[in-house]
Scaffold this motif. Structure first.
Motif, PDB file in Angstrom:
ATOM      1  N   TRP A 134       0.889  -1.235  -0.010  1.00 32.13           N
ATOM      2  CA  TRP A 134       0.072   0.135  -0.114  1.00 32.13           C
ATOM      3  C   TRP A 134       0.835   1.224  -0.152  1.00 32.13           C
ATOM      4  CZ3 TRP A 134      -0.736   3.627   4.087  1.00 32.13           C
ATOM      5  CH2 TRP A 134      -1.775   4.657   3.700  1.00 32.13           C
ATOM      6  N   GLY A 144      -0.155   2.354  -3.476  1.00 32.22           N
ATOM      7  CA  GLY A 144      -1.418   2.486  -3.035  1.00 32.22           C
ATOM      8  C   GLY A 144      -2.493   1.260  -3.209  1.00 32.22           C
ATOM      9  N   TRP A 145      -3.698   1.610  -3.107  1.00 29.82           N
ATOM     10  CA  TRP A 145      -4.628   0.174  -2.902  1.00 29.82           C
ATOM     11  C   TRP A 145      -4.512  -0.635  -4.030  1.00 29.82           C
ATOM     12  CZ3 TRP A 145      -6.596   0.047   1.397  1.00 29.82           C
ATOM     13  CH2 TRP A 145      -7.261   1.233   2.350  1.00 29.82           C
TER      14      TRP A 145
END
Length: 505
Positions: free
Chosen positions: A69, A73-74
Protein backbone atom coordinates in the motif's frame (compact mmCIF):
# COMPACT_ATOMS: atom_id res chain seq x y z
CA UNK A 1 25.79 17.91 73.45
CA UNK A 2 24.05 15.57 71.00
CA UNK A 3 25.46 12.00 70.93
CA UNK A 4 25.21 10.09 67.65
CA UNK A 5 24.40 6.45 68.04
CA UNK A 6 24.29 3.55 65.52
CA UNK A 7 22.09 0.65 66.69
CA UNK A 8 22.50 1.83 70.25
CA UNK A 9 26.30 2.19 69.99
CA UNK A 10 28.00 5.58 70.11
CA UNK A 11 29.69 6.62 66.89
CA UNK A 12 32.82 7.60 68.77
CA UNK A 13 33.22 4.03 69.99
CA UNK A 14 33.29 2.76 66.39
CA UNK A 15 36.33 4.79 65.44
CA UNK A 16 39.29 2.51 64.81
CA UNK A 17 37.14 -0.61 64.77
CA UNK A 18 38.26 -1.45 61.21
CA UNK A 19 34.89 -0.88 59.55
CA UNK A 20 34.91 -0.24 55.80
CA UNK A 21 32.28 1.90 54.09
CA UNK A 22 31.57 2.33 50.38
CA UNK A 23 30.37 5.47 48.80
CA UNK A 24 27.29 4.99 46.56
CA UNK A 25 27.25 6.79 43.24
CA UNK A 26 23.97 8.54 42.44
CA UNK A 27 23.16 9.13 38.76
CA UNK A 28 21.22 12.23 37.83
CA UNK A 29 17.67 11.95 36.49
CA UNK A 30 18.71 13.17 33.06
CA UNK A 31 20.64 9.88 32.71
CA UNK A 32 18.37 7.34 34.45
CA UNK A 33 15.07 8.42 32.89
CA UNK A 34 16.21 7.97 29.23
CA UNK A 35 17.92 4.70 30.14
CA UNK A 36 14.83 3.08 31.68
CA UNK A 37 12.59 4.50 28.97
CA UNK A 38 14.80 2.99 26.26
CA UNK A 39 14.87 -0.36 28.06
CA UNK A 40 11.04 -0.40 28.27
CA UNK A 41 10.74 0.41 24.55
CA UNK A 42 13.17 -2.41 23.62
CA UNK A 43 11.23 -4.90 25.71
CA UNK A 44 7.93 -3.92 24.10
CA UNK A 45 9.45 -4.21 20.64
CA UNK A 46 10.75 -7.70 21.44
CA UNK A 47 7.31 -8.74 22.70
CA UNK A 48 5.77 -7.38 19.50
CA UNK A 49 8.26 -9.31 17.38
CA UNK A 50 7.53 -12.54 19.27
CA UNK A 51 3.80 -11.97 18.80
CA UNK A 52 4.21 -11.36 15.08
CA UNK A 53 6.32 -14.51 14.71
CA UNK A 54 3.79 -16.58 16.63
CA UNK A 55 0.90 -15.43 14.42
CA UNK A 56 2.91 -15.28 11.22
CA UNK A 57 0.05 -16.56 8.99
CA UNK A 58 -1.73 -13.29 9.82
CA UNK A 59 1.14 -10.90 10.46
CA UNK A 60 3.07 -11.62 7.25
CA UNK A 61 0.16 -10.89 4.85
CA UNK A 62 -0.80 -7.78 6.86
CA UNK A 63 2.72 -6.38 6.84
CA UNK A 64 3.14 -7.26 3.17
CA UNK A 65 -0.15 -5.53 2.37
CA UNK A 66 0.93 -2.46 4.31
CA UNK A 67 4.26 -2.32 2.43
CA UNK A 68 2.50 -2.70 -0.94
CA UNK A 69 0.00 0.00 0.00
CA UNK A 70 2.83 2.40 0.81
CA UNK A 71 4.50 1.56 -2.50
CA UNK A 72 1.61 1.15 -4.96
CA UNK A 73 -1.45 2.49 -3.15
CA UNK A 74 -4.66 0.44 -2.97
CA UNK A 75 -3.70 -1.56 -6.06
CA UNK A 76 -0.96 -3.33 -4.08
CA UNK A 77 -3.13 -4.85 -1.28
CA UNK A 78 -5.89 -5.78 -3.75
CA UNK A 79 -3.37 -7.62 -5.94
CA UNK A 80 -1.95 -9.39 -2.88
CA UNK A 81 -5.40 -10.58 -1.76
CA UNK A 82 -6.22 -11.78 -5.28
CA UNK A 83 -2.94 -13.67 -5.46
CA UNK A 84 -3.51 -15.34 -2.07
CA UNK A 85 -7.04 -16.37 -3.07
CA UNK A 86 -5.73 -17.88 -6.31
CA UNK A 87 -2.98 -19.79 -4.50
CA UNK A 88 -5.47 -21.05 -1.90
CA UNK A 89 -7.88 -22.21 -4.62
CA UNK A 90 -5.17 -24.10 -6.50
CA UNK A 91 -3.91 -25.65 -3.26
CA UNK A 92 -7.40 -26.74 -2.22
CA UNK A 93 -8.15 -28.27 -5.62
CA UNK A 94 -4.82 -30.08 -5.92
CA UNK A 95 -4.47 -31.31 -2.32
CA UNK A 96 -7.62 -30.86 -0.22
CA UNK A 97 -6.23 -32.94 2.66
CA UNK A 98 -3.13 -30.77 3.20
CA UNK A 99 -5.15 -27.59 2.66
CA UNK A 100 -7.59 -28.66 5.35
CA UNK A 101 -4.77 -29.59 7.75
CA UNK A 102 -2.62 -26.48 7.27
CA UNK A 103 -5.21 -23.77 6.61
CA UNK A 104 -8.72 -24.69 7.71
CA UNK A 105 -7.88 -26.56 10.91
CA UNK A 106 -5.15 -24.18 12.03
CA UNK A 107 -7.27 -21.14 11.20
CA UNK A 108 -10.17 -22.48 13.20
CA UNK A 109 -7.78 -23.44 15.97
CA UNK A 110 -6.36 -19.91 16.16
CA UNK A 111 -9.85 -18.45 16.51
CA UNK A 112 -10.88 -21.03 19.11
CA UNK A 113 -7.66 -20.43 20.98
CA UNK A 114 -8.22 -16.69 21.24
CA UNK A 115 -11.89 -17.01 22.14
CA UNK A 116 -11.66 -19.91 24.59
CA UNK A 117 -8.54 -21.92 25.35
CA UNK A 118 -5.82 -19.33 25.82
CA UNK A 119 -8.22 -17.13 27.76
CA UNK A 120 -9.20 -19.85 30.26
CA UNK A 121 -6.09 -22.03 30.23
CA UNK A 122 -4.41 -20.60 33.35
CA UNK A 123 -7.63 -20.74 35.36
CA UNK A 124 -8.27 -24.32 34.18
CA UNK A 125 -4.78 -25.46 35.18
CA UNK A 126 -5.11 -23.81 38.57
CA UNK A 127 -8.58 -25.23 39.20
CA UNK A 128 -7.57 -28.81 38.31
CA UNK A 129 -4.31 -28.69 40.27
CA UNK A 130 -2.03 -28.99 37.23
CA UNK A 131 -0.17 -25.73 37.88
CA UNK A 132 3.00 -25.50 39.94
CA UNK A 133 3.91 -22.57 42.16
CA UNK A 134 7.35 -21.60 43.43
CA UNK A 135 8.52 -18.68 45.53
CA UNK A 136 9.15 -16.58 42.42
CA UNK A 137 6.64 -17.71 39.76
CA UNK A 138 3.69 -19.90 38.77
CA UNK A 139 4.13 -22.46 35.98
CA UNK A 140 1.47 -24.26 33.91
CA UNK A 141 1.68 -26.78 31.04
CA UNK A 142 2.21 -24.79 27.84
CA UNK A 143 -0.18 -24.84 24.89
CA UNK A 144 1.96 -25.18 21.76
CA UNK A 145 -0.69 -25.53 19.03
CA UNK A 146 -4.45 -25.66 18.58
CA UNK A 147 -6.24 -27.17 15.58
CA UNK A 148 -10.00 -27.41 15.18
CA UNK A 149 -12.64 -29.01 12.98
CA UNK A 150 -16.39 -28.61 13.11
CA UNK A 151 -16.53 -31.27 15.81
CA UNK A 152 -13.29 -31.44 17.80
CA UNK A 153 -10.56 -29.14 19.11
CA UNK A 154 -7.08 -30.65 19.44
CA UNK A 155 -4.83 -28.85 21.93
CA UNK A 156 -1.14 -29.80 21.88
CA UNK A 157 0.40 -29.39 25.33
CA UNK A 158 3.97 -29.50 26.63
CA UNK A 159 4.01 -30.94 30.16
CA UNK A 160 5.91 -29.52 33.10
CA UNK A 161 8.96 -31.39 34.33
CA UNK A 162 7.81 -34.35 36.40
CA UNK A 163 4.30 -34.45 34.96
CA UNK A 164 2.97 -37.48 33.04
CA UNK A 165 0.10 -37.89 30.56
CA UNK A 166 -1.77 -39.73 33.32
CA UNK A 167 -1.85 -36.50 35.34
CA UNK A 168 -3.83 -34.74 32.61
CA UNK A 169 -5.89 -37.84 31.95
CA UNK A 170 -7.02 -37.89 35.59
CA UNK A 171 -8.26 -34.30 35.20
CA UNK A 172 -9.87 -34.72 31.76
CA UNK A 173 -13.37 -34.70 33.23
CA UNK A 174 -12.74 -31.38 34.99
CA UNK A 175 -11.15 -29.84 31.91
CA UNK A 176 -14.06 -30.75 29.65
CA UNK A 177 -16.43 -28.90 31.97
CA UNK A 178 -14.19 -25.81 31.96
CA UNK A 179 -14.17 -25.65 28.15
CA UNK A 180 -17.76 -26.80 27.59
CA UNK A 181 -17.01 -30.08 25.78
CA UNK A 182 -19.14 -33.22 26.00
CA UNK A 183 -16.02 -35.44 26.03
CA UNK A 184 -12.28 -34.98 26.50
CA UNK A 185 -9.43 -37.43 25.87
CA UNK A 186 -5.68 -37.29 26.42
CA UNK A 187 -3.15 -38.99 24.16
CA UNK A 188 0.66 -39.00 24.35
CA UNK A 189 2.32 -37.97 21.08
CA UNK A 190 5.95 -37.71 22.27
CA UNK A 191 7.87 -37.73 25.56
CA UNK A 192 6.67 -34.72 27.51
CA UNK A 193 3.99 -33.82 24.93
CA UNK A 194 0.31 -34.77 24.79
CA UNK A 195 -2.76 -33.99 22.73
CA UNK A 196 -5.94 -33.09 24.61
CA UNK A 197 -9.00 -33.48 22.40
CA UNK A 198 -12.13 -31.57 23.35
CA UNK A 199 -15.20 -32.81 21.47
CA UNK A 200 -17.35 -29.70 21.28
CA UNK A 201 -20.11 -31.16 19.08
CA UNK A 202 -21.30 -34.71 18.47
CA UNK A 203 -21.87 -35.75 14.83
CA UNK A 204 -23.14 -39.15 15.97
CA UNK A 205 -26.51 -38.03 17.30
CA UNK A 206 -28.16 -38.66 13.90
CA UNK A 207 -28.29 -42.12 12.27
CA UNK A 208 -25.60 -42.82 9.69
CA UNK A 209 -27.04 -43.79 6.32
CA UNK A 210 -25.58 -46.84 4.55
CA UNK A 211 -22.27 -45.89 2.97
CA UNK A 212 -21.36 -46.67 -0.60
CA UNK A 213 -18.96 -49.61 -0.83
CA UNK A 214 -15.67 -49.04 -2.64
CA UNK A 215 -15.82 -50.28 -6.26
CA UNK A 216 -12.60 -52.22 -5.59
CA UNK A 217 -12.81 -53.98 -2.26
CA UNK A 218 -10.08 -53.15 0.25
CA UNK A 219 -10.13 -55.71 3.05
CA UNK A 220 -7.88 -53.50 5.17
CA UNK A 221 -10.15 -50.44 4.97
CA UNK A 222 -13.87 -51.22 4.78
CA UNK A 223 -16.17 -48.16 5.14
CA UNK A 224 -18.50 -49.05 8.02
CA UNK A 225 -19.52 -45.85 9.82
CA UNK A 226 -18.52 -42.42 11.06
CA UNK A 227 -16.29 -41.24 13.89
CA UNK A 228 -17.06 -38.46 16.34
CA UNK A 229 -14.65 -36.28 14.36
CA UNK A 230 -17.01 -36.35 11.38
CA UNK A 231 -14.80 -38.77 9.42
CA UNK A 232 -15.72 -41.97 7.61
CA UNK A 233 -14.44 -44.86 9.69
CA UNK A 234 -12.71 -47.70 7.84
CA UNK A 235 -12.28 -51.06 9.56
CA UNK A 236 -9.84 -53.83 8.68
CA UNK A 237 -10.79 -57.50 8.41
CA UNK A 238 -7.50 -58.59 6.87
CA UNK A 239 -5.32 -60.38 9.41
CA UNK A 240 -7.69 -60.01 12.35
CA UNK A 241 -10.86 -61.29 14.04
CA UNK A 242 -13.66 -59.05 15.27
CA UNK A 243 -15.72 -59.30 18.46
CA UNK A 244 -18.89 -57.20 18.84
CA UNK A 245 -20.48 -56.90 22.29
CA UNK A 246 -23.52 -54.93 23.33
CA UNK A 247 -26.60 -55.05 25.54
CA UNK A 248 -30.07 -55.71 24.18
CA UNK A 249 -31.06 -52.94 21.80
CA UNK A 250 -27.51 -51.58 21.51
CA UNK A 251 -27.50 -52.08 17.73
CA UNK A 252 -25.19 -55.07 17.23
CA UNK A 253 -26.65 -55.62 13.77
CA UNK A 254 -25.30 -52.24 12.61
CA UNK A 255 -21.60 -53.24 12.48
CA UNK A 256 -22.52 -56.68 11.09
CA UNK A 257 -24.50 -55.30 8.16
CA UNK A 258 -22.03 -52.45 7.64
CA UNK A 259 -19.25 -55.00 7.15
CA UNK A 260 -21.38 -57.16 4.85
CA UNK A 261 -22.33 -54.13 2.77
CA UNK A 262 -18.68 -53.13 2.34
CA UNK A 263 -17.85 -56.69 1.24
CA UNK A 264 -20.51 -56.86 -1.51
CA UNK A 265 -18.13 -55.86 -4.39
CA UNK A 266 -15.66 -58.52 -3.26
CA UNK A 267 -18.41 -61.14 -3.01
CA UNK A 268 -19.62 -60.32 -6.52
CA UNK A 269 -16.05 -60.58 -7.87
CA UNK A 270 -15.42 -63.92 -6.12
CA UNK A 271 -12.68 -62.49 -3.88
CA UNK A 272 -14.69 -62.89 -0.66
CA UNK A 273 -17.02 -65.57 0.65
CA UNK A 274 -19.13 -65.18 3.77
CA UNK A 275 -20.41 -67.92 6.08
CA UNK A 276 -23.46 -66.98 8.16
CA UNK A 277 -24.50 -68.63 11.43
CA UNK A 278 -27.72 -67.32 12.99
CA UNK A 279 -28.64 -69.04 16.27
CA UNK A 280 -31.77 -66.84 16.39
CA UNK A 281 -33.32 -69.08 13.76
CA UNK A 282 -32.74 -66.69 10.87
CA UNK A 283 -34.38 -63.63 12.41
CA UNK A 284 -31.25 -61.56 11.75
CA UNK A 285 -29.27 -62.96 8.81
CA UNK A 286 -31.83 -64.80 6.69
CA UNK A 287 -33.17 -61.67 4.86
CA UNK A 288 -29.74 -61.44 3.18
CA UNK A 289 -29.38 -65.18 2.59
CA UNK A 290 -27.94 -64.61 -0.91
CA UNK A 291 -24.86 -62.94 0.62
CA UNK A 292 -23.73 -66.15 2.32
CA UNK A 293 -21.98 -68.94 0.50
CA UNK A 294 -22.53 -71.18 3.54
CA UNK A 295 -25.42 -70.61 5.91
CA UNK A 296 -27.03 -72.35 8.92
CA UNK A 297 -29.77 -71.34 11.35
CA UNK A 298 -32.00 -74.36 11.97
CA UNK A 299 -30.25 -76.39 14.66
CA UNK A 300 -27.16 -76.52 16.80
CA UNK A 301 -25.89 -79.57 14.95
CA UNK A 302 -26.23 -77.83 11.59
CA UNK A 303 -24.35 -74.72 12.79
CA UNK A 304 -21.58 -76.75 14.40
CA UNK A 305 -21.16 -78.78 11.20
CA UNK A 306 -20.95 -75.58 9.16
CA UNK A 307 -18.32 -74.22 11.55
CA UNK A 308 -16.26 -77.42 11.37
CA UNK A 309 -16.43 -77.29 7.57
CA UNK A 310 -14.85 -73.83 7.73
CA UNK A 311 -12.09 -75.27 9.90
CA UNK A 312 -11.45 -78.01 7.32
CA UNK A 313 -11.15 -75.40 4.55
CA UNK A 314 -8.81 -73.33 6.68
CA UNK A 315 -6.52 -76.29 7.45
CA UNK A 316 -6.46 -77.33 3.80
CA UNK A 317 -5.46 -73.82 2.70
CA UNK A 318 -2.87 -73.60 5.47
CA UNK A 319 -1.22 -76.82 4.30
CA UNK A 320 -1.31 -75.68 0.66
CA UNK A 321 0.31 -72.30 1.47
CA UNK A 322 2.92 -74.12 3.51
CA UNK A 323 3.76 -76.39 0.58
CA UNK A 324 3.99 -73.38 -1.74
CA UNK A 325 6.25 -71.50 0.67
CA UNK A 326 3.88 -68.53 1.02
CA UNK A 327 3.53 -66.57 4.23
CA UNK A 328 1.06 -63.90 3.05
CA UNK A 329 -2.34 -64.84 1.69
CA UNK A 330 -3.64 -62.82 -1.28
CA UNK A 331 -7.27 -63.52 -2.24
CA UNK A 332 -8.15 -64.42 -5.82
CA UNK A 333 -11.39 -65.46 -7.54
CA UNK A 334 -10.52 -69.13 -7.13
CA UNK A 335 -9.10 -68.70 -3.62
CA UNK A 336 -11.26 -66.15 -1.74
CA UNK A 337 -10.91 -64.50 1.62
CA UNK A 338 -13.43 -66.13 4.01
CA UNK A 339 -15.46 -64.33 6.65
CA UNK A 340 -17.45 -66.28 9.26
CA UNK A 341 -20.29 -64.19 10.73
CA UNK A 342 -21.87 -65.48 13.97
CA UNK A 343 -24.82 -63.40 15.12
CA UNK A 344 -25.12 -64.66 18.73
CA UNK A 345 -21.92 -66.38 19.78
CA UNK A 346 -23.03 -67.01 23.38
CA UNK A 347 -25.71 -69.46 22.16
CA UNK A 348 -23.04 -71.72 20.66
CA UNK A 349 -20.47 -71.42 23.46
CA UNK A 350 -22.69 -71.43 26.56
CA UNK A 351 -26.39 -71.90 25.89
CA UNK A 352 -26.43 -75.12 23.85
CA UNK A 353 -27.92 -77.86 26.00
CA UNK A 354 -25.78 -80.55 24.37
CA UNK A 355 -22.38 -80.48 26.06
CA UNK A 356 -20.79 -82.39 23.21
CA UNK A 357 -21.87 -79.73 20.71
CA UNK A 358 -20.48 -76.98 22.96
CA UNK A 359 -17.12 -78.71 23.10
CA UNK A 360 -17.07 -79.07 19.30
CA UNK A 361 -17.87 -75.35 18.94
CA UNK A 362 -15.06 -74.35 21.27
CA UNK A 363 -12.60 -76.63 19.49
CA UNK A 364 -13.55 -75.27 16.04
CA UNK A 365 -13.51 -71.63 17.12
CA UNK A 366 -10.18 -72.05 18.92
CA UNK A 367 -8.61 -73.32 15.70
CA UNK A 368 -10.13 -70.58 13.56
CA UNK A 369 -9.18 -67.80 15.96
CA UNK A 370 -5.64 -69.02 16.63
CA UNK A 371 -4.67 -70.14 13.10
CA UNK A 372 -7.14 -68.54 10.69
CA UNK A 373 -5.65 -65.09 10.19
CA UNK A 374 -2.64 -66.07 8.09
CA UNK A 375 -4.59 -68.34 5.66
CA UNK A 376 -7.21 -65.63 5.06
CA UNK A 377 -10.03 -66.44 7.50
CA UNK A 378 -11.73 -63.84 9.70
CA UNK A 379 -14.36 -64.44 12.39
CA UNK A 380 -16.94 -61.70 13.08
CA UNK A 381 -18.86 -62.64 16.22
CA UNK A 382 -21.54 -60.73 18.13
CA UNK A 383 -22.80 -61.44 21.65
CA UNK A 384 -24.63 -59.81 24.55
CA UNK A 385 -22.93 -61.42 27.55
CA UNK A 386 -19.16 -60.81 27.62
CA UNK A 387 -18.42 -62.77 30.80
CA UNK A 388 -15.46 -65.14 30.86
CA UNK A 389 -17.59 -68.23 31.38
CA UNK A 390 -19.54 -67.35 28.21
CA UNK A 391 -16.50 -66.64 26.03
CA UNK A 392 -13.31 -67.96 27.55
CA UNK A 393 -11.14 -67.17 24.51
CA UNK A 394 -12.12 -63.54 23.86
CA UNK A 395 -8.44 -62.56 23.98
CA UNK A 396 -8.07 -64.24 20.58
CA UNK A 397 -10.06 -61.37 19.00
CA UNK A 398 -7.51 -58.62 18.16
CA UNK A 399 -10.22 -56.12 17.14
CA UNK A 400 -13.11 -55.47 19.50
CA UNK A 401 -16.22 -53.32 19.35
CA UNK A 402 -18.16 -52.43 22.49
CA UNK A 403 -21.58 -50.86 22.00
CA UNK A 404 -23.79 -49.87 24.93
CA UNK A 405 -23.01 -52.10 27.92
CA UNK A 406 -24.96 -52.64 31.12
CA UNK A 407 -22.12 -51.97 33.62
CA UNK A 408 -18.83 -50.12 33.67
CA UNK A 409 -17.04 -53.31 34.71
CA UNK A 410 -17.90 -54.83 31.33
CA UNK A 411 -15.95 -52.16 29.42
CA UNK A 412 -12.51 -53.54 30.27
CA UNK A 413 -13.97 -57.04 30.03
CA UNK A 414 -14.72 -56.48 26.32
CA UNK A 415 -12.13 -53.95 25.16
CA UNK A 416 -9.27 -54.92 27.46
CA UNK A 417 -7.61 -53.42 30.52
CA UNK A 418 -7.42 -49.63 30.59
CA UNK A 419 -10.15 -49.01 28.02
CA UNK A 420 -12.43 -47.33 30.56
CA UNK A 421 -9.63 -45.06 31.78
CA UNK A 422 -8.84 -44.18 28.14
CA UNK A 423 -12.33 -42.82 27.59
CA UNK A 424 -14.48 -45.79 26.50
CA UNK A 425 -17.65 -44.90 28.43
CA UNK A 426 -19.76 -47.68 26.94
CA UNK A 427 -22.08 -47.90 29.96
CA UNK A 428 -23.01 -44.22 29.48
CA UNK A 429 -24.16 -44.54 25.86
CA UNK A 430 -27.88 -43.63 25.87
CA UNK A 431 -30.56 -45.98 24.58
CA UNK A 432 -31.40 -43.41 21.91
CA UNK A 433 -28.08 -43.98 20.11
CA UNK A 434 -28.13 -47.58 18.80
CA UNK A 435 -25.07 -48.45 16.75
CA UNK A 436 -22.76 -46.12 18.71
CA UNK A 437 -19.76 -47.82 20.27
CA UNK A 438 -16.01 -47.85 20.80
CA UNK A 439 -13.53 -49.73 18.62
CA UNK A 440 -10.21 -50.85 20.05
CA UNK A 441 -7.48 -52.36 17.91
CA UNK A 442 -4.76 -54.65 19.16
CA UNK A 443 -1.79 -52.57 20.29
CA UNK A 444 -3.68 -49.24 20.18
CA UNK A 445 -4.60 -48.11 23.72
CA UNK A 446 -6.98 -45.31 22.71
CA UNK A 447 -10.41 -46.56 21.58
CA UNK A 448 -12.23 -44.81 18.73
CA UNK A 449 -15.85 -43.75 19.16
CA UNK A 450 -17.87 -44.72 16.09
CA UNK A 451 -21.48 -44.88 14.93
CA UNK A 452 -22.05 -47.70 12.48
CA UNK A 453 -24.47 -47.51 9.58
CA UNK A 454 -28.14 -48.17 10.24
CA UNK A 455 -29.80 -50.72 7.93
CA UNK A 456 -33.55 -51.20 7.71
CA UNK A 457 -35.12 -54.39 6.33
CA UNK A 458 -35.47 -52.89 2.81
CA UNK A 459 -31.80 -51.84 2.99
CA UNK A 460 -30.73 -55.42 3.78
CA UNK A 461 -32.88 -56.85 1.00
CA UNK A 462 -31.53 -54.33 -1.51
CA UNK A 463 -27.97 -55.11 -0.43
CA UNK A 464 -28.43 -58.82 -1.14
CA UNK A 465 -30.04 -57.99 -4.50
CA UNK A 466 -26.82 -56.32 -5.67
CA UNK A 467 -25.18 -59.73 -6.10
CA UNK A 468 -27.16 -60.21 -9.32
CA UNK A 469 -25.42 -57.23 -10.98
CA UNK A 470 -22.22 -57.58 -13.03
CA UNK A 471 -19.06 -57.44 -10.92
CA UNK A 472 -16.32 -54.87 -11.49
CA UNK A 473 -12.69 -55.98 -11.91
CA UNK A 474 -11.06 -56.34 -8.50
CA UNK A 475 -7.50 -55.91 -7.32
CA UNK A 476 -7.49 -55.78 -3.52
CA UNK A 477 -5.17 -53.27 -1.89
CA UNK A 478 -3.75 -54.65 1.33
CA UNK A 479 -0.72 -52.43 1.95
CA UNK A 480 -2.21 -50.50 4.87
CA UNK A 481 -1.03 -50.38 8.46
CA UNK A 482 -3.53 -52.54 10.33
CA UNK A 483 -2.62 -51.25 13.77
CA UNK A 484 -4.21 -47.81 13.38
CA UNK A 485 -7.86 -46.89 12.72
CA UNK A 486 -8.24 -45.66 9.16
CA UNK A 487 -10.41 -42.64 8.42
CA UNK A 488 -11.06 -40.38 5.49
CA UNK A 489 -12.37 -36.84 5.50
CA UNK A 490 -16.00 -36.39 4.56
CA UNK A 491 -15.94 -33.39 2.21
CA UNK A 492 -19.61 -33.42 1.19
CA UNK A 493 -22.85 -35.33 1.55
CA UNK A 494 -22.20 -38.98 2.35
CA UNK A 495 -22.84 -41.09 -0.78
CA UNK A 496 -25.54 -43.70 -0.42
CA UNK A 497 -25.53 -47.12 -1.91
CA UNK A 498 -29.01 -48.10 -0.77
CA UNK A 499 -32.03 -45.81 -0.76
CA UNK A 500 -33.76 -45.89 2.58
CA UNK A 501 -37.50 -45.48 2.03
CA UNK A 502 -38.50 -44.46 5.53
CA UNK A 503 -37.16 -43.10 8.82
CA UNK A 504 -37.20 -44.94 12.10
CA UNK A 505 -40.03 -43.90 14.37
Amino acid sequence: MKVHRVNGVQVADLVGAGLVTKERAVLPLKVTVPFYAARWVVRQLLRLVRLLVRVWPVSVPVLAGLALWLRFGWLGPVGLVAGLVAVAWVWRESSPVTFDAWVIRRGRGALRGVRLYRRLWWAAMDGTGLSRQTASAVYVPKVTRITSTRWVDTVSVRLLHGQTPADLQDQAEGLRHVFGAYRATVREIAPGRVEVRFYARDPLTAPVLPLAADPVVNLAALPVGRTEEGMTYRLSLYGTHLLIAGATGAGKSSPVWSICSALVPGIRAGLVTVTGLDPKGGMELYPARDLFTHYADESGEQMVTCLEAAVDRMLARRDRLKAEGKRVFVPSPGDPFEVIVIDELAFLTAYLTDKGLRERVKAALSLLLSQGRAPGFAVVAALQDPRKEVLSFRNLFPTRIALRLAEDSEVDMVLGDGALDNGARCHEIPHTLPGVGYVRLDGVPEPTRVRFCWFTDPDVTAMAAQLTRPAAPQSPALGIDLREPITIQVTGPTPRQIVRPRQRT
